[in-house]
Design a protein around this motif. Structure first.
Motif, short mmCIF file in Angstrom:
data_model
loop_
_atom_site.label_atom_id
_atom_site.label_comp_id
_atom_site.label_asym_id
_atom_site.label_seq_id
_atom_site.Cartn_x
_atom_site.Cartn_y
_atom_site.Cartn_z
N ASP A 94 10.47 81.92 -4.37
CA ASP A 94 9.06 81.70 -4.06
C ASP A 94 8.70 82.56 -2.85
OD1 ASP A 94 8.95 79.72 -6.06
OD2 ASP A 94 9.59 78.17 -4.66
N ILE A 95 7.69 83.41 -3.02
CA ILE A 95 7.22 84.30 -1.96
C ILE A 95 5.81 83.87 -1.58
CG2 ILE A 95 6.71 86.70 -1.33
CD1 ILE A 95 9.68 86.27 -1.94
N GLY A 96 5.60 83.59 -0.31
CA GLY A 96 4.29 83.14 0.16
C GLY A 96 3.29 84.29 0.23
N PRO A 97 2.00 83.95 0.42
CA PRO A 97 0.98 85.00 0.53
C PRO A 97 1.23 85.91 1.74
CG PRO A 97 -0.01 82.80 0.71
CD PRO A 97 1.45 82.62 0.48
N ASP A 98 2.00 85.43 2.71
CA ASP A 98 2.34 86.24 3.89
C ASP A 98 3.56 87.12 3.65
OD1 ASP A 98 4.24 84.25 3.73
OD2 ASP A 98 4.03 83.59 5.82
N ARG A 99 4.04 87.18 2.38
CA ARG A 99 5.19 88.00 1.95
C ARG A 99 6.50 87.55 2.58
NH1 ARG A 99 4.55 89.94 -2.47
NH2 ARG A 99 5.86 91.72 -2.13
N THR A 100 6.65 86.24 2.81
CA THR A 100 7.92 85.70 3.28
C THR A 100 8.50 84.79 2.21
OG1 THR A 100 6.89 83.79 4.37
CG2 THR A 100 7.24 85.76 5.73
N VAL A 101 9.82 84.66 2.21
CA VAL A 101 10.51 83.79 1.27
C VAL A 101 10.21 82.34 1.65
CG1 VAL A 101 12.78 83.05 0.43
CG2 VAL A 101 12.35 85.49 0.90
N ARG A 102 9.75 81.59 0.67
CA ARG A 102 9.49 80.15 0.89
C ARG A 102 10.65 79.30 0.38
NH1 ARG A 102 3.82 79.33 1.83
NH2 ARG A 102 3.39 81.00 3.31
N ALA A 103 11.26 79.73 -0.75
CA ALA A 103 12.37 78.96 -1.33
C ALA A 103 13.14 79.84 -2.31
CB ALA A 103 11.84 77.72 -2.06
N VAL A 104 14.43 79.51 -2.47
CA VAL A 104 15.28 80.13 -3.48
C VAL A 104 15.86 78.99 -4.31
CG1 VAL A 104 17.33 81.54 -3.91
CG2 VAL A 104 15.86 82.05 -1.93
N ARG A 105 15.58 79.02 -5.63
CA ARG A 105 16.00 77.91 -6.49
C ARG A 105 16.78 78.42 -7.68
NH1 ARG A 105 11.11 76.38 -8.90
NH2 ARG A 105 10.20 78.31 -8.20
N GLN A 106 17.89 77.76 -8.00
CA GLN A 106 18.64 78.01 -9.25
C GLN A 106 18.09 76.96 -10.20
OE1 GLN A 106 20.33 78.30 -12.38
NE2 GLN A 106 21.51 76.59 -11.64
N ILE A 107 17.39 77.39 -11.25
CA ILE A 107 16.60 76.46 -12.05
C ILE A 107 17.25 75.96 -13.33
CG2 ILE A 107 14.39 77.21 -11.12
CD1 ILE A 107 14.16 78.88 -13.74
N LEU A 108 18.38 76.52 -13.74
CA LEU A 108 19.02 76.03 -14.97
C LEU A 108 19.85 74.80 -14.62
CD1 LEU A 108 19.93 79.31 -16.86
CD2 LEU A 108 17.84 77.92 -16.96
N ARG A 109 19.13 73.72 -14.36
CA ARG A 109 19.72 72.44 -13.95
C ARG A 109 18.89 71.30 -14.52
NH1 ARG A 109 19.64 73.02 -7.63
NH2 ARG A 109 18.62 71.07 -8.09
#
Length: 163
Positions: free
Chosen positions: A70-85
């Motif tokens: 997830d990249i915010g409008p300010d171009r910073t990382v908001r979250a990193v998720r492994q979604i196959l769960r």
């Protein structure tokens, strides 16, 4: 033979761990450009109305991980998720559209069509102690989810199951 299998399994574990490390080294608050230059292009970029984005990284055609950054409008990382769960699979409910499922789970490993039921089935492979398959069954005409199904992946010994 068994020793070779153990070495192969250890090598696979190292490769998977290295892949995870590449994504999880990006922490909330990090700038987006280093993520972009890390050597792997996003499989898809989802743009949100607020200017934020979600970058999808499916790992291989038979991979058992898909990462969403997830990249915010300010171009910073908001979250990193492994979604196959299971946490994400449980969010798929009857009536959801193909687009909603695609955005939630990323690119499926396989897509099958079954004419007798006029049904399309999307499959994701994941690892939960054993290799498993998560299937989403869509009504083809409406594009809406009918149901979901979890299956254990079964490997047959060479020569078995063939006629």
């Amino acid at each position: 033979m068994i020793a070779a299998l153990h070495r192969a399994a250890a090598l696979l574990a190292l490769i998977l761990a290295a892949g995870c490390a590449n994504f999880f080294r990006h922490l909330p608050g990090d700038s987006a450009p280093p993520v972009e230059s890390a050597g792997r292009r996003a499989g898809r970029v989802w743009k949100n109305a607020d200017g934020s984005e979600v970058w999808e990284y499916p790992l291989g055609p038979s991979g058992v991980q898909t990462f969403m950054i997830d990249i915010g409008p300010d171009r910073t990382v908001r979250a990193v998720r492994q979604i196959l769960r299971e946490e994400y699979f449980s969010k798929v409910v009857p009536g959801m559209s193909r687009d909603e499922v695609r955005r939630l789970l990323g690119r499926p490993k396989e897509v099958w069509y079954f004419p007798a039921r006029d049904e399309e089935v999307w499959t994701w492979r994941y690892l939960e102690v054993n290799y498993r398959l998560f299937n989403v069954l869509f009504d083809r005409p409406s594009g809406a989810v009918r149901s979901t199904l979890h299956l254990d992946e079964v490997f047959l010994p060479a020569g078995r199951g063939r006629h």
